[in-house]
Motif scaffolding. Structure first.
Motif, short mmCIF file in Angstrom:
data_model
loop_
_atom_site.label_atom_id
_atom_site.label_comp_id
_atom_site.label_asym_id
_atom_site.label_seq_id
_atom_site.Cartn_x
_atom_site.Cartn_y
_atom_site.Cartn_z
N MET A 179 -1.98 11.36 -0.17
CA MET A 179 -1.04 12.41 0.24
C MET A 179 0.37 11.87 0.06
O MET A 179 0.84 11.08 0.89
CB MET A 179 -1.32 12.77 1.71
CG MET A 179 -0.73 14.08 2.13
SD MET A 179 -1.37 14.47 3.77
CE MET A 179 -0.50 15.99 4.07
N ALA A 233 0.65 8.78 2.59
CA ALA A 233 1.78 8.13 1.90
C ALA A 233 2.96 9.10 1.84
O ALA A 233 3.64 9.21 0.83
CB ALA A 233 1.34 7.72 0.50
N MET A 273 9.34 0.31 6.61
CA MET A 273 10.80 0.27 6.65
C MET A 273 11.23 -0.78 7.67
O MET A 273 10.95 -0.65 8.87
CB MET A 273 11.27 1.67 7.08
CG MET A 273 12.72 1.83 7.13
SD MET A 273 13.33 2.32 5.53
CE MET A 273 14.98 2.78 6.00
#
Ligand SMILES: Cc1cc2nc3c(=O)[nH]c(=O)nc-3n(C[C@H](O)[C@H](O)[C@H](O)COP(=O)(O)OP(=O)(O)OC[C@H]3O[C@@H](n4cnc5c(N)ncnc54)[C@H](O)[C@@H]3O)c2cc1C
Length: 369
Positions: A6, A138, A267
């Motif tokens: 995804m 994703a 991140m």
């Protein structure tokens, strides 16, 4: 195995390329009409954030057969604080582009993918679970991981950026560490070419930052950049990202669902670098599905880097402009340059161990306002 990915961004596409190398062809679902169909942006890969990997491009091609080209290498980095200035020279990393352009990371990865991509996808995670044996999340945000109570939010950030026209050295990056223009955050300029660059500010959304007027902060930043560079930069395009979530999923794999990229927590909260960790998570899921390793084990170093980076963020937030001036001026020193450019040290890991006892908050606690 019937695998759905995804999101056709960095982690999703890196996962598909790696699966294909093992002879497995997933189906990719992308909500937008093409890859990179978001704002155009310049981003960077700096080896200092990814030690012990010293050259991210060489590592991806030699170790994982993923081939990327940067826009330029970085040979010079200028740091500006309220009253200080520092310059570091050496092989400091690379600039790359993101978005719709042919040379963007998304476009380069897309050209290496053979699997089917369904664009304009409206499929939900729940629907994909019905039709596939494995689902790889994703999507570039933590929304689904949060929905299934599998994500700890450490902070959110506001980012505002613009494409500017002026005269630039393609190998020269500038960074602003000044609480007047990016409170507890930073600003930066990354050139795309000799004529175009992106300038951005990023700062955390803590309660004491809530009263900030983003537009006046932006005006102050833009004025400072023009003054420091001694140029009248022309803004041609602008973007804004609000409440960009940084945190970590509790379980990288839940049943047959894998969390990759920003859904995993790629991140890094210190300085917002997530490109290489995102691609690595995608690669590691493929290794797991093809019997080459266990995802939970493979991502352990990334989880450690995340925690180290959070310590750096918390330490940075305690620095007022006077301390930032001292640090920035220190960067002119040859010893600092050596520490930042040598590939024998991992300065961020060392700094995080030294700083850990002095950082005030518990990294397990959510820091959302
Ligand atoms: C302004 C900004 C500057 C940055 N600068 C840097 C930098 O200099 N260096 C660095 O290393 N990192 C940087 N990052 C971080 C880096 O860009 C991210 O960590 C990385 O792109 C995350 O990869 P990903 O695969 O998780 O998501 P992405 O690459 O964003 O891909 C997610 C994809 O999923 C799609 N999608 C979303 N929802 C759905 C859905 N429901 N169904 C199907 N598809 C969906 C999206 O359209 C997108 O194509 C920056 C981030 C921002 C926002």
């Amino acid at each position: 195995m019937k695998i759905a990915i995804m999101g056709a961004g960095l982690s999703g596409l890196a996962c598909a390329i790696t699966l294909e190398k093992f002879g497995v062809f997933p189906t990719i679902f992308e909500k937008r009409s093409r890859v990179g169909d978001r704002f155009v942006n310049g981003e960077a890969l700096l080896p200092i954030f990814n030690r012990p990997i010293n050259d991210d491009y060489a590592y991806l091609s030699e170790k994982h057969g993923i081939f990327l080209q940067p826009l330029a290498n970085i040979s010079k980095m200028n740091f500006y604080s309220e009253n200080g200035q520092g310059l570091v020279r050496g092989h400091l990393g690379f600039i790359n582009s993101r978005g719709r352009e042919d040379e963007s990371f998304e476009s380069q990865l897309f050209r290496q993918v053979k699997s089917e991509i369904t664009f304009n996808s409206k499929y939900t995670y729940e629907e994909l679970l019905q039709d596939f044996t494995h689902v790889i999340m994703a999507t570039g945000d933590a929304e689904y991981a949060l929905n299934v109570h599998n994500f700890r939010v450490d902070l959110t950030a506001t980012l505002k950026g613009a494409t500017v026209e002026g005269k630039f050295d393609r190998h020269h990056v500038s960074i602003w560490l000044d609480n007047h223009v990016a409170p507890k955050g930073y600003g930066f300029l990354l050139p795309y070419s000799e004529k175009e660059a992106v300038i951005t500010i990023a700062y955390p959304d803590y309660q004491d930052n809530q009263s900030i007027n983003l537009d006046s902060l932006w005006d102050r930043f833009y004025t400072k950049v023009c003054k420091d560079l001694n140029q009248n930069l022309r803004i041609t395009d602008q973007f804004e990202v609000n409440r960009y979530i940084m945190g970590l999923c509790e379980y990288p794999r839940l049943g047959n669902t894998f969390f990759t990229g920003n859904c995993f927590g790629a991140m890094m909260p210190g300085f917002g670098f997530g490109q290489l960790p995102s691609m690595l998570t995608g690669i590691y899921v493929a290794h797991d599905l093809c019997g080459k390793g266990k995802y939970e084990e493979l991502v352990k170093p990334l989880r450690k880097s995340y925690h180290n980076s959070l310590v750096i963020r918390q330490a940075m937030e305690q620095l007022d402009n006077h301390k930032l001036d001292l640090i920035v001026n220190l960067l002119n020193n040859r010893v600092s340059t050596h520490i930042l450019t040598t590939n024998k040290l991992n300065p961020l890991k060392i700094a995080s161990y030294i700083l850990r006892p002095f950082t005030k908050s518990n990294p397990r606690k959510s820091r959302l306002p």
